[in-house]
Design an enzyme around this catalytic site. Structure first.
Site: not given
Ligand code: PRF
Length: 376
Positions: A92, A271
């Site tokens: 992420d 996830d």
């Molecule tokens: N953006 C990013 N990672 C995330 C989210 C998001 O909106 C969420 C929202 N539940 C979880 N992980 N980059």
């Protein structure tokens, strides 16, 4: 990356598919265990690989950038080598972690200035440096830098934020075009749909993201406190628009029920920290509902923690014993609960896949949702 759509359910939009990357095959729908700081908390590699056995795990740019930092990951030859994980990894982008810092960050067009939760030092994430960091971490799937809006979110803020996320997406793509991979395998980039809980914004964002022509697409900004029905309504609007022939990833979702309902709406990847985080707090998910193992009622229940469970811990340990481990604060209790929950989540999505391929996903899903919606 290659995505093969194998089957679509007759009674819903559920799909079974197969993603292939340089680190192997990912059968979808998939749940990705979260390994924030280069570890799936409390789980040895042998348990992870042989017992839980996921095709892919998730890491976090924000945490890995702060510790061990990118120069160490570069020297290690990337995150796969550093943690000795030779299957797929997704990172992420930090868009969500930075959002979680709330009081410790400032969002501007250029990027986000934030204060480290570790030592209070100041840092800035921009779409460009986040792509750079994800090149160095070296995950197979890397995510766009976005803003995850809170819930509730006023319409004008949500709209401005969505447009900024779109401009950031263009900057991510521009930067990636100029900076090739640094290791000897390919990385795939997923953009992220935002738009809070507004259907028109979600639609607009999904169209923008679909137009970017990436190999897979993600949906962010959900599971941030909105009622489940609102989440499902947004997923539905977005999956109508995102291309059928590419995987769809719903970020940070969710409970076992949320996962089945979103599979029914056409999501392929999930996830969530829930199986590990809630597990460490004594919550066990099962096919017949959730158990709070700390509850006194398990004190003298010597039956296995989950007689139907697929993991070795399910038959190896009794409820009374695991309750005891929690009450004396033994780390073994938290490990057992984490292994159980991750094995359950992986079992759930594998069953879902089987039922999609067999053509009876919807009745199975309806039965499971009813069954799991209980506190034992
Ligand atoms: N953006 C990013 N990672 C995330 C989210 C998001 O909106 C969420 C929202 N539940 C979880 N992980 N980059």
């Amino acid at each position: 990356m290659d995505f093969e759509l194998l089957s679509t359910d007759a009674g819903s939009k559920a799909r079974a598919g197969k993603i292939t990357t340089d680190h192997g095959v990912i059968e979808t729908p998939i749940f990705m265990p979260v390994g924030t700081v280069a570890s799936v908390k409390g789980i040895h590699q042998r348990e992870l690989k042989e017992d839980i056995n996921p095709d892919i795990i998730l890491g976090n740019t924000y945490h890995l950038y702060l510790r061990p930092q990118t120069d160490i990951l570069r020297k290690a030859g990337g995150l796969h080598k550093f943690m000795n994980w030779d299957r797929n990894i997704l990172t992420d982008s930090g868009g969500y972690q930075v959002y979680s810092l709330s009081a410790r960050r400032k969002i501007k067009e250029e990027g986000v200035k934030f204060k480290s939760h570790i030592d209070g030092s100041y840092h800035t994430f921009t779409p460009e440096n986040v792509m750079e960091i994800q090149r160095t971490i070296g995950a197979d799937i890397i995510m766009a830098f976005d803003e995850c809006t809170p819930y509730p979110c006023d319409y004008n803020y949500a709209k401005r934020s969505m447009h900024m996320t779109h401009r950031w997406l263009d900057r991510c793509i521009n930067h990636l075009e100029k900076t090739p991979e640094i290791y000897d395998y390919k990385q795939t980039f997923f953009p992220i749909v935002q738009g809070s809980t507004y259907k028109d914004l979600r639609k607009q964002s999904a169209e923008y993201i679909a137009n970017a022509g990436a190999e897979g697409n993600a949906i962010g900004g959900l599971s941030v406190g909105e009622p489940a029905e609102e989440m499902y309504a947004m997923t539905e609007v977005v999956t109508e628009i995102l291309p059928e022939d590419k995987p769809r990833y719903l970020m940070g979702v969710g409970t076992p029920i949320n996962i089945l309902e979103n599979i029914a709406l056409g999501i392929d990847m999930f996830d969530c920290v829930m199986p590990t985080r809630n597990g460490r707090n004594g919550m066990l998910f099962t096919a017949h509902g959730t158990i709070n193992i700390k509850n006194k009622k398990w004190e003298d229940d010597f039956s296995p923690i989950d007689p139907e469970g697929v993991s070795f811990v399910d038959s190896e340990y009794s409820k009374a014993y695991v309750r005891h481990l929690f009450s004396v604060n033994e780390m073994l209790g938290r490990q057992i609960a984490s292994i159980h929950n991750l094995s359950f989540y992986l079992w759930l999505v594998r069953e879902a896949r089987k039922h999609i391929l067999a053509g009876d996903f919807t009745p199975w899903k309806d039965k499971m949702v009813k069954q799991m919606d209980k506190r034992l």
